[in-house]
Design an enzyme around this catalytic site. Structure first.
Site, PDB file in Angstrom:
ATOM      1  N   GLY A 151      -3.847  -0.802  -0.526  1.00  0.00           N
ATOM      2  CA  GLY A 151      -4.446  -2.107  -0.753  1.00  0.00           C
ATOM      3  C   GLY A 151      -5.800  -1.964  -1.457  1.00  0.00           C
ATOM      4  O   GLY A 151      -5.867  -1.502  -2.581  1.00  0.00           O
ATOM      5  N   SER A 180      -2.503   5.684  -1.774  1.00  0.00           N
ATOM      6  CA  SER A 180      -3.329   4.882  -2.666  1.00  0.00           C
ATOM      7  C   SER A 180      -4.674   4.591  -1.987  1.00  0.00           C
ATOM      8  O   SER A 180      -5.400   5.527  -1.642  1.00  0.00           O
ATOM      9  CB  SER A 180      -2.570   3.610  -3.045  1.00  0.00           C
ATOM     10  OG  SER A 180      -3.166   2.972  -4.131  1.00  0.00           O
ATOM     11  N   TRP A 181      -5.046   3.314  -1.787  1.00  0.00           N
ATOM     12  CA  TRP A 181      -6.281   3.023  -1.063  1.00  0.00           C
ATOM     13  C   TRP A 181      -6.292   3.717   0.296  1.00  0.00           C
ATOM     14  O   TRP A 181      -7.338   4.147   0.780  1.00  0.00           O
ATOM     15  CB  TRP A 181      -6.453   1.516  -0.879  1.00  0.00           C
ATOM     16  CG  TRP A 181      -7.284   1.162   0.320  1.00  0.00           C
ATOM     17  CD1 TRP A 181      -6.841   0.675   1.522  1.00  0.00           C
ATOM     18  CD2 TRP A 181      -8.713   1.314   0.460  1.00  0.00           C
ATOM     19  NE1 TRP A 181      -7.895   0.494   2.397  1.00  0.00           N
ATOM     20  CE2 TRP A 181      -9.061   0.881   1.765  1.00  0.00           C
ATOM     21  CE3 TRP A 181      -9.722   1.761  -0.383  1.00  0.00           C
ATOM     22  CZ2 TRP A 181     -10.368   0.886   2.242  1.00  0.00           C
ATOM     23  CZ3 TRP A 181     -11.028   1.771   0.094  1.00  0.00           C
ATOM     24  CH2 TRP A 181     -11.343   1.338   1.377  1.00  0.00           C
ATOM     25  N   ASP A 197       0.130   8.237 -13.762  1.00  0.00           N
ATOM     26  CA  ASP A 197      -0.565   7.186 -13.022  1.00  0.00           C
ATOM     27  C   ASP A 197      -1.820   6.777 -13.779  1.00  0.00           C
ATOM     28  O   ASP A 197      -2.884   7.371 -13.619  1.00  0.00           O
ATOM     29  CB  ASP A 197      -0.919   7.685 -11.621  1.00  0.00           C
ATOM     30  CG  ASP A 197      -1.441   6.575 -10.722  1.00  0.00           C
ATOM     31  OD1 ASP A 197      -1.729   5.479 -11.240  1.00  0.00           O
ATOM     32  OD2 ASP A 197      -1.558   6.808  -9.502  1.00  0.00           O
ATOM     33  N   HIS A 252       2.317   5.688 -10.451  1.00  0.00           N
ATOM     34  CA  HIS A 252       1.737   5.340  -9.155  1.00  0.00           C
ATOM     35  C   HIS A 252       2.843   5.215  -8.111  1.00  0.00           C
ATOM     36  O   HIS A 252       2.989   4.204  -7.428  1.00  0.00           O
ATOM     37  CB  HIS A 252       0.969   4.024  -9.270  1.00  0.00           C
ATOM     38  CG  HIS A 252      -0.001   3.782  -8.156  1.00  0.00           C
ATOM     39  ND1 HIS A 252      -1.103   4.577  -7.946  1.00  0.00           N
ATOM     40  CD2 HIS A 252      -0.044   2.845  -7.180  1.00  0.00           C
ATOM     41  CE1 HIS A 252      -1.780   4.137  -6.904  1.00  0.00           C
ATOM     42  NE2 HIS A 252      -1.154   3.083  -6.410  1.00  0.00           N
TER      43      HIS A 252
END
Length: 459
Positions: free
Chosen positions: A176, A249-250, A408, A436
């Site tokens: 996120g 990711s985040w 990515d 990604h």
């Protein structure tokens, strides 16, 4: 960034019939339309972009001899099933081999789809049998327990637990910010026979309460230090001493920040689509990468310029403009900004998948929560001061696996490479053909968790 576990897997596509969308919703993106919306031949669309995408899709289906009311599905589940069948075949042959001569190796060879290392082999007939049964259920891991944990300030954090209650504790840190646990597919990245699998929705999103878009919500109470404290509260509540961190990711940024604050609580780390969310990375994903998708970035910047907040491209930070828009008192302003933001998100994570996949399966609540939290964190450099790369001495004794896609463009391989170079205990795996997220990265993710389990079990 968008989490890949549920939303960014790539591959070919398959189609199955479905009913057409309700006439009051856009036939492409699913957004609710006003009564005066445009009317297409069979569906209505919210704009020229959706109409054009629908036309291209319809044309492709016609060329394939498929009906117009077919829906395009990701090949991810098919690829995962093929991979699981390969592992099942290996496990079954382990049983045969172990039963015949007690050997500890099988003879299944390589997958018909791709040459890859064989799964970890068994040492006995009984072990091989257990592994086979584990593989049969790993893609349908059910939640054993869940709850809402009060953490102060009116916040309650949703947590869930699955897998083996006596296994190695492992916590999944979602992407996120604001992505949430989603449908729970993260659970099949960890062997439920070996791991005690824990997940939580970060404050302000998912099933945690209140949502970041709730009236009167205090965004200033939603920061990285607060999320780290929430993780610690969940760990203590579940009586976990140490755990293996999985971050995507985040989630890789938050996992890194947590490990730097609480290294004694970390057994190891598996990070996928790696980012550290410092100023340079935020400026890359919101400004520089516009050179790859100039049309999409122009739409993003134009919306901010026309919103009446004084933004002019290249004269101010676009991320700060959207952070202001997502906290505007007018709900229509916030909704329009979230739509523009999600269009940009859909584009910049699409490299490697072959096409842009609109976020049609997400509710308005998800879209607005996601856009609110992403812009809030990115406009404030993820509330990390000093940045993660300046505190790497705290992680020297923690083993880690970093998995990243060469394609990515949302977060170039430079970022995990710099992290790896500053982290003696890390290994870096670059999947050359993926962006990604993707099926090869998911396989590397599962394999990394197995390797860490081998290490932890024998220490």
């Amino acid at each position: 960034m968008r989490e890949l576990a549920e939303h960014a897997l790539t591959g070919d596509e398959r189609v199955v019939p479905r009913r057409t969308n309700a006439p009051k919703h856009c036939g492409w993106c699913g957004r609710r339309l006003p009564e005066a919306g445009n009317v297409g031949r069979r569906r209505r669309y919210c704009g020229q972009s959706c109409r054009q995408r629908a036309y291209e899709r319809r044309t492709a289906l016609q060329r394939s001899g498929l009906p117009e009311d077919a829906v395009v599905l990701s090949d991810t589940e098919i690829a995962a099933l093929q991979d699981r069948l390969f592992q099942l075949r290996c496990a079954a042959e382990d049983i045969v081999t172990a039963a015949q001569d007690g050997a500890s190796t099988g003879s299944c060879g390589s997958s018909p789809r791709r040459s890859r290392p064989r799964p970890r082999t068994s040492n006995s007939f009984a072990d091989a049998s257990v592994r086979l049964l584990s593989l049969l259920v790993i893609d349908n891991v059910e939640v054993r327990s869940s709850g809402l944990l009060p953490v102060g300030g009116g916040h309650e954090i949703y947590w869930e637990e699955s897998g083996n209650p006596d296994g190695i504790p492992a916590v999944y840190v979602h992407g996120g910010p604001g992505g949430g646990l989603g449908s729970g597919k993260y659970r099949n990245k960890l062997d439920p026979q070996r791991f005690r699998i824990i997940g939580l929705d970060q404050r302000g999103c998912g099933r945690s309460t209140p949502l970041a878009t709730a009236p009167g919500y205090r965004l200033e109470d939603n920061t990285t230090p607060a999320l780290i404290a929430d993780l610690e509260r969940v760990r203590e509540h579940l009586h976990v001493g140490e755990w293996l961190l999985n971050g995507v990711s985040w989630g890789s940024t938050l996992a890194l920040a947590y490990a730097q604050d609480h290294p004694a609580r970390v057994l190891g780390m598996v990070l996928v689509a790696v980012t550290t969310t410092d100023r340079s990375q935020v400026d890359w994903i919101t400004e520089t990468v516009g050179a790859v998708y100039p049309e999409a970035w122009d739409r993003l910047a134009t919306h901010a310029e026309q919103a009446g907040i004084g933004y002019r491209r290249h004269e101010g930070r676009l991320i700060e403009a959207y952070a202001r828009l997502m906290t505007d008192p007018d709900p229509k302003v916030r909704d329009a900004a979230s739509l523009a933001w999600m269009d940009w998100e859909d584009h910049h994570i699409s490299i490697g998948s072959g096409q842009v996949q609109p976020s049609t399966g997400r509710s308005d609540d998800f879209r607005q929560v996601f856009a609110t939290l992403v812009t809030h964190y990115w406009a404030n450099d993820a509330f990390l001061n000093p940045p993660i790369l300046r505190r790497m001495d705290r992680l020297h004794d923690i083993p880690a696996t970093l998995i990243h896609g060469r394609r990515d463009v949302s977060g170039p391989a430079l970022f995990p490479w710099l992290l790896h170079r500053a982290w003696p205990g890390s290994e870096l795996i670059i999947e050359e053909s993926e962006g990604h997220g993707g099926e090869l990265m998911v396989k590397a993710w599962r394999s990394a968790n197995d390797r860490h389990a081998d290490r932890i079990e024998t220490r």
